[in-house]
Design an enzyme around this catalytic site. Structure first.
Site, PDB file in Angstrom:
ATOM      1  N   ASP A 168      31.426  13.207  51.903  1.00 36.82           N
ATOM      2  CA  ASP A 168      31.975  15.039  51.453  1.00 36.82           C
ATOM      3  C   ASP A 168      31.805  15.083  50.046  1.00 36.82           C
ATOM      4  OD1 ASP A 168      33.040  17.100  52.219  1.00 36.82           O
ATOM      5  OD2 ASP A 168      34.509  16.087  53.489  1.00 36.82           O
ATOM      6  N   TRP A 212      34.407  29.635  49.998  1.00 33.22           N
ATOM      7  CA  TRP A 212      35.409  28.631  49.122  1.00 33.22           C
ATOM      8  C   TRP A 212      35.907  29.311  47.758  1.00 33.22           C
ATOM      9  CZ3 TRP A 212      35.987  22.946  49.941  1.00 33.22           C
ATOM     10  CH2 TRP A 212      35.554  22.677  51.271  1.00 33.22           C
ATOM     11  N   GLY A 213      35.315  30.507  47.526  1.00 34.71           N
ATOM     12  CA  GLY A 213      35.338  30.984  46.074  1.00 34.71           C
ATOM     13  C   GLY A 213      34.103  31.182  45.370  1.00 34.71           C
ATOM     14  N   ASN A 214      34.204  31.336  44.240  1.00 30.80           N
ATOM     15  CA  ASN A 214      32.985  31.636  43.441  1.00 30.80           C
ATOM     16  C   ASN A 214      32.511  30.392  42.930  1.00 30.80           C
ATOM     17  OD1 ASN A 214      30.805  32.983  42.316  1.00 30.80           O
ATOM     18  ND2 ASN A 214      32.378  33.821  40.500  1.00 30.80           N
ATOM     19  N   ASP A 240      32.162  24.453  57.035  1.00 30.12           N
ATOM     20  CA  ASP A 240      32.601  23.899  58.014  1.00 30.12           C
ATOM     21  C   ASP A 240      32.367  24.955  59.324  1.00 30.12           C
ATOM     22  OD1 ASP A 240      33.181  21.531  56.711  1.00 30.12           O
ATOM     23  OD2 ASP A 240      35.344  21.744  57.004  1.00 30.12           O
TER      24      ASP A 240
END
Length: 693
Positions: A168, A212-214, A240
């Site tokens: 991961d 997830w954001g930038n 995911d």
């Protein structure tokens, strides 16, 4: 732009004839991909198995894993090819390393340790997989990481005799590492493990923007294709596909589309990975069959995310269908590409090792339709073709057209090749019953129809003949629920010629007492084929019967909806999405309403009974406890396909008031979009929803 278009055409042609180019730098816009470095081919076809994450979530146990292994054997899943039993995260002790630096399994979950569990799995004729992270262990933030211990951990996994390692990147992104660098180092450690044990490497970077954001492009999963084929047997291509216990169809399509961006890098021993299969985790059987179809033609690893012990025979049958698995396991290892434009209906084609084509006719829409392509469009030449329906096993012959009646959210899968010898059974497509009008109003294309007690609807069944010879005396009988009536409109033709279609229409009347819920309309199509007698096909479509409309001054959120979706979790009445807190915007609490995450549609039946709706829309204050990213949505109120209210983009620092005329509206949709920046942190509210009816 012209050079990019030329490269894309060359890429498509290469995949159809079986010569995938080593790179497509202009199409990718991020540099060329060199051919994968020589390494042992551990999985010449996509690997198959099961993983603990979506089914068991955190803290899988020795007993659960053994029970799953037993079931894989007893159910026939192992013999169908599902060999890997993969232990995902949360297997390590709270302090994951000993004083000597070795990884330690949680003794409460794995009292016997991991080596005896691996031995048990192997004794069942199965293989074992394990999980770690490319980043460092960060107490309180990342529970397991191998950074700084790559060789030690690879040696330990080999000593435990694992066959595969999923790596991961949660700790990796938290530590701001470069994924290409650390994954390359980990791959080297795996190849150089002290026992010389072959272990699959599943590179699992799920980081995407804006989900997830930038993040910089090189840190995201969408960049893994540029280096992963050189070092891994598979690599995740997007975030995911769902959450623990929840995989939805919209996210299956999202991950499939992302996975399809770089088919040129897939091949024997190295495959794009769109994440796990999710039967009975939020999809209908039809939707899961579509996921299985798409993953199979994508040459994707087939890893089950559900608790297989609880699956229905229908789900198990989908997972083990031999013709579908043969397409996934085809030795050419070629990934499907789309033929023609993207849209509600699409055609995807995968070239198979013997020259046949696997052809997918996909319907992303909410109503059934017939999807059509040509044999010439999928790279085949000639005037006779054998079509084997991979799901039904029906074998027919076409003169060059490939068609199927495809349900909403469905996909037809054919294996297509040249025909020879005596003429086969003509490929006749028996259409699915389709509601085209309700009470004289046309149902918009692609929209799920809604009927109610007392309605009269027009239902059509279109039958087409793709064979080279005519079929005779085509007939359709429409079956309806008890108490309903179906009256044929028009007369049937004497024959249906090659490359022609005919539509049979029926006037369907519902009793005023029709029970709300989903019911089926069933069409039995029959026709005469020379030398074959009278053949029959049965098709069915689910139709929603609406609940009673609201009456008086009502809080619409307290009325039964027809259907309701949310980008994650489920819509919540009178609470923010997830149900953790009251609906609150800009510090004001609202006692009633609906909380959703984008994208979302909540549908109500009004039956032309209401005149006005008022509401306050905005982003819930709960987003302020999560982070500054995302938290933007759009809100639309749509009546019978017509936009009655459009908020524009709404941020966490704003709200909108809606006052809407509902006169004449039969079906009302409350729609939330992501404002074009993804659904990250979009916790949207429909507050109030006071209706006058």
């Amino acid at each position: 732009m012209k050079r990019q278009f030329t490269v894309l055409l060359a890429l498509l042609a290469g995949l159809l004839v079986g010569h995938a180019p080593a790179h497509a730098d202009a199409a990718a816009g991020s540099g060329a991909v060199t051919a994968p470095a020589p390494q042992q081919v551990l999985s010449p076809t996509p690997y198959m198995g099961w993983n603990t994450y979506y089914a068991l979530g955190g803290d899988p146990t020795e007993g659960e894993v053994k029970s799953i292994a037993d079931f894989l054997v007893d159910s026939g899943l192992r013999d169908a090819g599902y060999q890997y039993v993969w232990i995902d995260g949360n297997w390590a002790a709270p302090t994951p390393r000993s004083s000597a630096g070795d990884l330690v399994p949680n003794p409460e979950q794995f009292p016997s340790g991991l080596k005896p569990l691996v031995d048990y799995i192997h004794a069942k004729g199965l293989k074992a997989g394990i999980y770690t992270d490319a980043g460092p262990y960060i107490p309180g933030k990342c529970g397991l990481g191998s950074h700084g211990y790559y060789q030690r951990d690879a040696d330990q996994f080999a000593a435990w005799e694992f066959d595969a390692v999923k790596v991961d990147y949660l700790c990796g992104i938290a530590a701001d590492l470069d994924p290409k660098t650390v994954y390359t180092e980990f791959a080297q450690a795996l190849r150089n493990n002290a026992a010389g044990r072959p272990m699959l490497f599943n590179l699992c970077n799920p980081v995407t923007s804006p989900d997830w954001g930038n993040y910089p492009e090189e840190q995201q999963s969408t960049y893994s294709w540029s280096y992963a084929p050189q070092i891994a047997q598979s690599w995740r291509t997007y975030t995911d596909v769902g959450f623990v216990g929840e995989i939805k169809f919209k996210d299956v399509l999202r991950n499939y589309d992302a996975n399809a961006r770089h088919p040129e890098v897939a091949g024997p021993g190295h495959f794009n990975d769109p994440d796990y299969l999710g039967p009975e985790l939020g999809m209908t059987d039809e939707e899961f069959r579509t996921q299985m179809t798409l993953w199979s033609v994508a040459a994707a690893p087939l890893v089950i995310g559900s608790d297989v012990r609880k699956l229905s025979q229908t789900s198990l049958g989908i997972l083990t269908d031999g013709d579908v698995l043969a397409i996934n396991q085809d030795t050419a290892g070629i990934q499907a590409v789309r033929v023609g434009p993207a849209g509600t209906t699409e055609t995807w084609v995968k070239r198979l090792a013997n020259g046949d084509r696997a052809v997918v006719l996909l319907n992303r829409g909410d109503s059934p339709t017939t999807v059509t392509t040509k044999a010439s469009s999928v790279g085949l030449s000639g005037d006779r073709f054998t079509l084997k329906n991979a799901w039904t096993d029906q074998v027919t012959e076409s003169a060059g057209t490939i068609s199927a009646a495809v349900p909403a959210h469905g996909a037809a899968l054919f294996r297509v090749g040249p025909a020879s010898g005596k003429p086969g059974v003509p490929h006749v497509v028996a259409g699915l019953p389709q509601v085209t009008q309700v009470g004289g109003d046309t149902v918009p294309s692609g929209v799920a129809p809604v009927v109610a007690g007392g309605d009269q609807a027009r239902v059509e069944v279109t039958v087409r003949n793709d064979g080279a010879q005519p079929v005779f005396a085509p007939r359709v009988e429409l079956g309806v629920p008890a108490g309903w009536t179906a009256r044929p409109l028009g007369t049937a033709p004497k024959l249906l010629d090659s490359n022609r279609s005919v539509t049979f229409a029926f006037a369907v009347t519902l009793p005023t007492t029709a029970a709300p819920g989903s019911t089926a309309l069933t069409a039995t199509t029959s026709y005469e084929v020379t030398g074959k007698g009278r053949l029959r096909q049965e098709t069915a479509t689910a139709v929603v019967v609406a609940p009673a409309p609201p009456d008086g001054d009502v809080v619409l959120s307290h009325h039964d909806w027809i259907s309701a979706t949310s980008g994650w979790m489920s819509p919540t009445v009178d609470r923010s999405v997830g149900g953790w807190s009251p609906i609150s915007m800009l510090g004001q609490v609202y006692p009633t309403g609906i909380g959703v995450a984008s994208p979302s549609t909540v549908r109500y039946y009004l039956g032309d009974r209401c005149s006005r709706l008022t509401a306050t829309v905005g982003i819930d204050d709960a987003v302020r406890n999560v982070g500054p990213e995302g938290g933007t949505s759009t809100f639309q109120v749509i009546g019978d396909g017509r936009v009655l209210f459009d908020s524009g983009v709404v941020t966490r620092d704003d709200i909108r008031q809606a006052d809407i005329d509902l006169t004449g509206v039969r079906v009302l949709d409350l729609v939330v979009g992501d404002a074009g920046d993804g659904g990250y942190n979009d916790r949207a509210n429909w507050a109030g929803l006071d209706a006058t009816c």
